[in-house]
Design an enzyme around this catalytic site. Structure first.
Site, mmCIF file in Angstrom:
data_model
loop_
_atom_site.group_PDB
_atom_site.id
_atom_site.type_symbol
_atom_site.label_atom_id
_atom_site.label_comp_id
_atom_site.label_asym_id
_atom_site.label_seq_id
_atom_site.Cartn_x
_atom_site.Cartn_y
_atom_site.Cartn_z
ATOM 1 N N GLY A 23 0.773 -1.239 0.000
ATOM 2 C CA GLY A 23 0.000 0.000 0.000
ATOM 3 C C GLY A 23 0.797 1.278 0.000
ATOM 4 O O GLY A 23 0.394 2.263 -0.596
ATOM 5 N N ASP A 62 0.800 3.576 4.401
ATOM 6 C CA ASP A 62 -0.235 4.262 3.637
ATOM 7 C C ASP A 62 -1.305 4.838 4.551
ATOM 8 O O ASP A 62 -1.722 5.976 4.400
ATOM 9 C CB ASP A 62 -0.852 3.343 2.576
ATOM 10 N N PHE A 99 -13.814 2.798 4.040
ATOM 11 C CA PHE A 99 -12.761 2.064 3.349
ATOM 12 C C PHE A 99 -12.302 2.873 2.154
ATOM 13 O O PHE A 99 -13.092 3.170 1.260
ATOM 14 C CB PHE A 99 -13.250 0.677 2.914
ATOM 15 N N VAL A 100 -11.025 3.265 2.161
ATOM 16 C CA VAL A 100 -10.483 4.106 1.095
ATOM 17 C C VAL A 100 -9.558 3.301 0.192
ATOM 18 O O VAL A 100 -8.933 2.330 0.622
ATOM 19 C CB VAL A 100 -9.745 5.338 1.663
ATOM 20 N N ARG A 124 -5.210 0.214 -6.846
ATOM 21 C CA ARG A 124 -3.928 0.804 -6.434
ATOM 22 C C ARG A 124 -3.466 1.900 -7.392
ATOM 23 O O ARG A 124 -2.823 2.849 -6.987
ATOM 24 C CB ARG A 124 -2.835 -0.259 -6.379
ATOM 25 N N ASP A 128 -4.880 2.690 10.561
ATOM 26 C CA ASP A 128 -6.291 2.374 10.779
ATOM 27 C C ASP A 128 -6.426 1.776 12.178
ATOM 28 O O ASP A 128 -6.445 2.498 13.160
ATOM 29 C CB ASP A 128 -6.773 1.431 9.678
#
Length: 177
Positions: A43, A99, A151-152, A164, A102
């Site tokens: 990510g 990235d 959710f990104v 991606r 969370d």
């Protein structure tokens, strides 16, 4: 905008500007040091490479591939190392590049692991911070944007290895699961 997104949160231009800002701050803070920058795959690959291109200090680059999501939209809580560092951590100032922060499970695990391996310091830089998703106590030392509890995807961040390559970051429409 990709049809599987609800909305775009950050444009390519906003991301580029934020990466430059973060690189300048980190470069100032690490002036005269030789940090080991560790990108967390997959990510953070885009963020890591864009970030180091903008940094004005000498550094060493390595990567780790870890997973706590698999192909799900929620963390399993179990962190697995899929690819480890090839550079020893002993005595190093390490900058972990992620990235998104969370749940915090992955970064808490990695930070502890690197200290166990003898790192001098471990700093976390994350493009995105999702404080409402946190399950453990950990914060990024540097972060770019705060995101909502959604959710990104985009700019390296995926769902099941898709999205991606989007040059922006948006909220994934989970109707397409």
């Amino acid at each position: 905008m990709h049809p599987h997104l609800k909305e775009i949160l950050f444009s390519r231009e906003q991301i580029e500007e934020k990466v430059k800002e973060l690189a300048k701050v980190v470069s100032n803070d690490y002036e005269g040091k030789y940090p080991l920058v560790v990108g967390i795959l997959k990510g953070s690959a885009m963020f890591t490479t864009d970030l180091i291109k903008e940094m004005s200090i000498d550094l060493e680059l390595d990567f780790m591939d870890v997973s706590s999501y698999g192909n799900a939209t929620e963390s399993s809580g179990e962190v697995r190392i899929l690819m480890d560092l090839s550079t020893p951590a002993v005595g190093r100032d390490i900058i972990l590049v992620e990235d998104i922060v969370d749940t915090g499970n992955t970064l808490k695990f990695l930070k502890g692991l690197l200290y166990e391996r003898g790192a001098k310091s471990v700093t976390i830089i994350s493009l995105l911070d999702k404080p409402d998703g946190r399950k453990v106590e950990i914060e990024a030392d540097y972060y770019g944007f705060i995101v909502p509890d959604a959710f990104v995807v985009g700019y390296g961040i995926d769902y099941a290895e898709k999205y991606r390559s989007l040059p922006y970051i948006g909220i994934f429409n989970q109707e397409f699961l």
